[in-house]
Design a protein around this motif. Structure first.
Motif, mmCIF file in Angstrom:
data_model
loop_
_atom_site.group_PDB
_atom_site.id
_atom_site.type_symbol
_atom_site.label_atom_id
_atom_site.label_comp_id
_atom_site.label_asym_id
_atom_site.label_seq_id
_atom_site.Cartn_x
_atom_site.Cartn_y
_atom_site.Cartn_z
ATOM 1 N N MET A 1 0.833 -1.191 0.000
ATOM 2 C CA MET A 1 0.000 0.000 0.000
ATOM 3 C C MET A 1 0.878 1.256 0.000
ATOM 4 O O MET A 1 1.871 1.314 0.705
ATOM 5 N N TYR A 2 0.506 2.224 -0.804
ATOM 6 C CA TYR A 2 1.216 3.496 -0.840
ATOM 7 C C TYR A 2 0.500 4.513 0.038
ATOM 8 O O TYR A 2 -0.719 4.601 -0.004
ATOM 9 N N ILE A 3 1.260 5.253 0.839
ATOM 10 C CA ILE A 3 0.616 6.347 1.576
ATOM 11 C C ILE A 3 1.238 7.650 1.110
ATOM 12 O O ILE A 3 2.461 7.812 1.064
ATOM 13 N N GLU A 4 0.336 8.544 0.782
ATOM 14 C CA GLU A 4 0.705 9.880 0.324
ATOM 15 C C GLU A 4 1.020 10.717 1.565
ATOM 16 O O GLU A 4 0.177 10.852 2.451
ATOM 17 N N LEU A 5 2.238 11.251 1.654
ATOM 18 C CA LEU A 5 2.637 11.919 2.900
ATOM 19 C C LEU A 5 2.928 13.404 2.759
ATOM 20 O O LEU A 5 3.470 14.017 3.671
ATOM 21 N N GLU A 6 2.559 13.959 1.612
ATOM 22 C CA GLU A 6 2.885 15.365 1.399
ATOM 23 C C GLU A 6 2.290 16.256 2.493
ATOM 24 O O GLU A 6 2.977 17.103 3.054
ATOM 25 N N SER A 7 1.027 16.014 2.834
ATOM 26 C CA SER A 7 0.386 16.873 3.836
ATOM 27 C C SER A 7 1.021 16.670 5.205
ATOM 28 O O SER A 7 1.132 17.614 5.994
ATOM 29 N N VAL A 8 1.469 15.445 5.491
ATOM 30 C CA VAL A 8 2.089 15.183 6.799
ATOM 31 C C VAL A 8 3.444 15.879 6.888
ATOM 32 O O VAL A 8 3.784 16.498 7.897
ATOM 33 N N PHE A 9 4.211 15.782 5.798
ATOM 34 C CA PHE A 9 5.520 16.438 5.818
ATOM 35 C C PHE A 9 5.384 17.950 5.920
ATOM 36 O O PHE A 9 6.220 18.613 6.516
ATOM 37 N N ASN A 10 4.312 18.488 5.331
ATOM 38 C CA ASN A 10 4.201 19.945 5.255
ATOM 39 C C ASN A 10 3.485 20.602 6.420
ATOM 40 O O ASN A 10 3.535 21.807 6.556
ATOM 41 N N ARG A 11 2.818 19.801 7.234
ATOM 42 C CA ARG A 11 2.030 20.432 8.294
ATOM 43 C C ARG A 11 2.278 19.790 9.656
ATOM 44 O O ARG A 11 2.051 18.589 9.836
ATOM 45 N N GLU A 12 2.707 20.584 10.608
ATOM 46 C CA GLU A 12 2.875 20.091 11.967
ATOM 47 C C GLU A 12 1.534 19.674 12.543
ATOM 48 O O GLU A 12 0.530 20.352 12.352
ATOM 49 N N GLY A 13 1.509 18.554 13.246
ATOM 50 C CA GLY A 13 0.276 18.093 13.869
ATOM 51 C C GLY A 13 -0.543 17.183 12.973
ATOM 52 O O GLY A 13 -1.453 16.506 13.443
#
Ligand SMILES: [Zn+2]
Ligand SMILES: [Zn+2]
Length: 159
Positions: A1-13
């Motif tokens: 499974m692929y998880i898209e992590l752009e939002s996690v890397f870009n936003r604290e919390g």
């Protein structure tokens, strides 16, 4: 499974949860691997925390009894989106293009977690080397060959 992590890397919390299973192509792993966990950004550091659960079959190294084991493997990593120096590759998981291939990561941890040698119990007595009797279940009449070296040692200790 692929998880898209752009939002996690870009936003604290920010965090992404996952709860899924996949099958591993391994003859000893008898169930799909169930993976539950999350990737989260805490004060700018992106971490992954998960557990992988599966059953696998193996056998006792002494008596060859088939064994079925349940395994729960904790997985914990820090993820980075780009490498600053080569040591980073040893310490962190590098997530190319902010997209993590989770199965690959989990598979590696699953294989590493399976010990290569098992005993059915701590004090397994194993099989008689002469007749093959399972000495946990019964005794046999094979007499151990007399070892004269042992007698010599015994004499030494008794003196
Ligand atoms: Zn055993
Ligand atoms: Zn025997």
């Amino acid at each position: 499974m692929y998880i898209e992590l752009e939002s996690v890397f870009n936003r604290e919390g920010e965090s992404v949860q996952f709860d899924y299973e996949f099958s591993l192509d391994d003859e000893n792993i008898t169930t799909p691997v169930k993976v539950v966990g999350s990737v989260f950004n805490r004060t700018g550091i992106v971490g992954l925390k998960a557990t992988a659960k599966f059953d696998y079959s193996t056998q006792c190294a002494k008596c060859n009894k088939p064994l079925l084991r349940h395994a729960t493997v904790p997985i914990k990593h820090t993820l980075i989106s780009h490498v600053e120096n080569e040591e980073d590759r040893d310490m962190y998981i590098v997530v190319e293009r902010m997209c993590l291939e989770l199965d690959e990561l989990v598979s590696e941890e699953v294989f590493l977690s399976i010990p290569s040698r098992f005993l059915c119990k701590e004090d397994c007595k194993g099989l008689c080397p002469f007749c093959g009797t399972d000495l946990n279940e019964s005794t046999c009449n094979c007499s151990k060959p007399a070892d004269s070296r042992w007698d010599v040692l015994k004499d030494l200790f008794n003196e």
